[in-house]
Design a protein around this motif. Structure first.
Motif, short mmCIF file in Angstrom:
data_model
loop_
_atom_site.label_atom_id
_atom_site.label_comp_id
_atom_site.label_asym_id
_atom_site.label_seq_id
_atom_site.Cartn_x
_atom_site.Cartn_y
_atom_site.Cartn_z
N GLN A 1 0.83 -1.21 0.00
CA GLN A 1 0.00 0.00 0.00
C GLN A 1 0.86 1.26 0.00
O GLN A 1 0.56 2.22 -0.72
CB GLN A 1 -0.94 -0.01 1.20
N LYS A 2 1.94 1.26 0.77
CA LYS A 2 2.84 2.41 0.83
C LYS A 2 3.48 2.67 -0.53
O LYS A 2 3.55 3.80 -1.00
CB LYS A 2 3.93 2.15 1.89
N ARG B 1 0.99 4.20 -2.91
CA ARG B 1 0.79 5.63 -2.60
C ARG B 1 1.97 6.46 -3.11
O ARG B 1 1.81 7.48 -3.76
CB ARG B 1 0.62 5.85 -1.10
N GLU B 2 3.17 5.99 -2.80
CA GLU B 2 4.37 6.76 -3.13
C GLU B 2 4.65 6.80 -4.63
O GLU B 2 5.02 7.84 -5.17
CB GLU B 2 5.60 6.18 -2.40
N GLY C 1 0.69 7.86 -6.29
CA GLY C 1 -0.29 8.68 -5.57
C GLY C 1 -1.62 7.99 -5.38
O GLY C 1 -2.66 8.63 -5.26
N PHE C 2 -1.60 6.69 -5.35
CA PHE C 2 -2.82 5.87 -5.29
C PHE C 2 -3.43 5.91 -3.90
O PHE C 2 -2.72 5.74 -2.91
CB PHE C 2 -2.46 4.43 -5.66
N THR C 3 -4.73 6.14 -3.82
CA THR C 3 -5.46 6.04 -2.55
C THR C 3 -5.95 4.61 -2.43
O THR C 3 -6.85 4.19 -3.16
CB THR C 3 -6.65 7.02 -2.51
N VAL C 4 -5.37 3.86 -1.53
CA VAL C 4 -5.69 2.45 -1.38
C VAL C 4 -6.96 2.30 -0.54
O VAL C 4 -7.07 2.86 0.54
CB VAL C 4 -4.52 1.70 -0.70
#
Length: 151
Positions: free
Chosen positions: A120-121, A124-125, A128-131
């Motif tokens: 998940q990290k 995001r990094e 820029g994905f919102t999990v």
């Protein structure tokens, strides 16, 4: 690991806390999923609960499963034939899926939360994905199919 009864109690409390009414149909379907690790299809669930709910429609089962999926209690697993199978996800785990026979194995691993957090990290990094959820699957050939192929 928690007993089936404990898992059911925790799951029902979770639903109630979200304001979801607990109907006998919902409880029976959830009980079935907690007690069976066969990653059933809707038809398998219907057959498995037919004695308790003989006139339950397939539509009701689909709607109940969608409610459970939307609330994080159950996950959908794509089937080789394009259908879906369902799995109770009260105890987070990942799956190993045989590419030959389609059998799905539950893999319970203490490091699962760390693996999920890492994936998940990175999502995001990197983009820029919102999990909103994570399902991990490993595909390959199960020991039974591998043994058949060798013979």
């Amino acid at each position: 690991m928690a007993t089936n009864t404990q898992q059911l109690d925790v799951s029902l409390k979770r639903l109630k806390k979200k304001g979801i009414r607990i109907t006998p149909q919902r409880e029976i379907i959830l009980t079935y999923l907690i007690g069976h690790h066969n990653h059933p299809s809707v038809e398998t669930i219907r057959d498995g609960i037919d004695e308790k709910l003989p006139n339950l429609s397939v539509a009701t089962i689909y709607n109940t499963l969608k409610l459970f999926v939307d609330n994080g209690l159950v996950i959908e697993l794509p089937n080789k034939d394009g259908g879906l199978r369902y799995d109770f996800f009260g105890v987070p785990h990942y799956h190993a899926i045989c590419e030959n026979c389609g059998k799905i194995f539950d893999i319970f691993d203490e490091s699962y939360p760390d693996i999920v957090a890492h994936v998940q990290k990175v999502a995001r990094e990197k983009v820029g994905f919102t999990v909103t959820g994570t399902q991990l699957e490993v595909t390959g050939i199960c020991p039974k199919c591998e043994k058949k192929a060798r013979n």
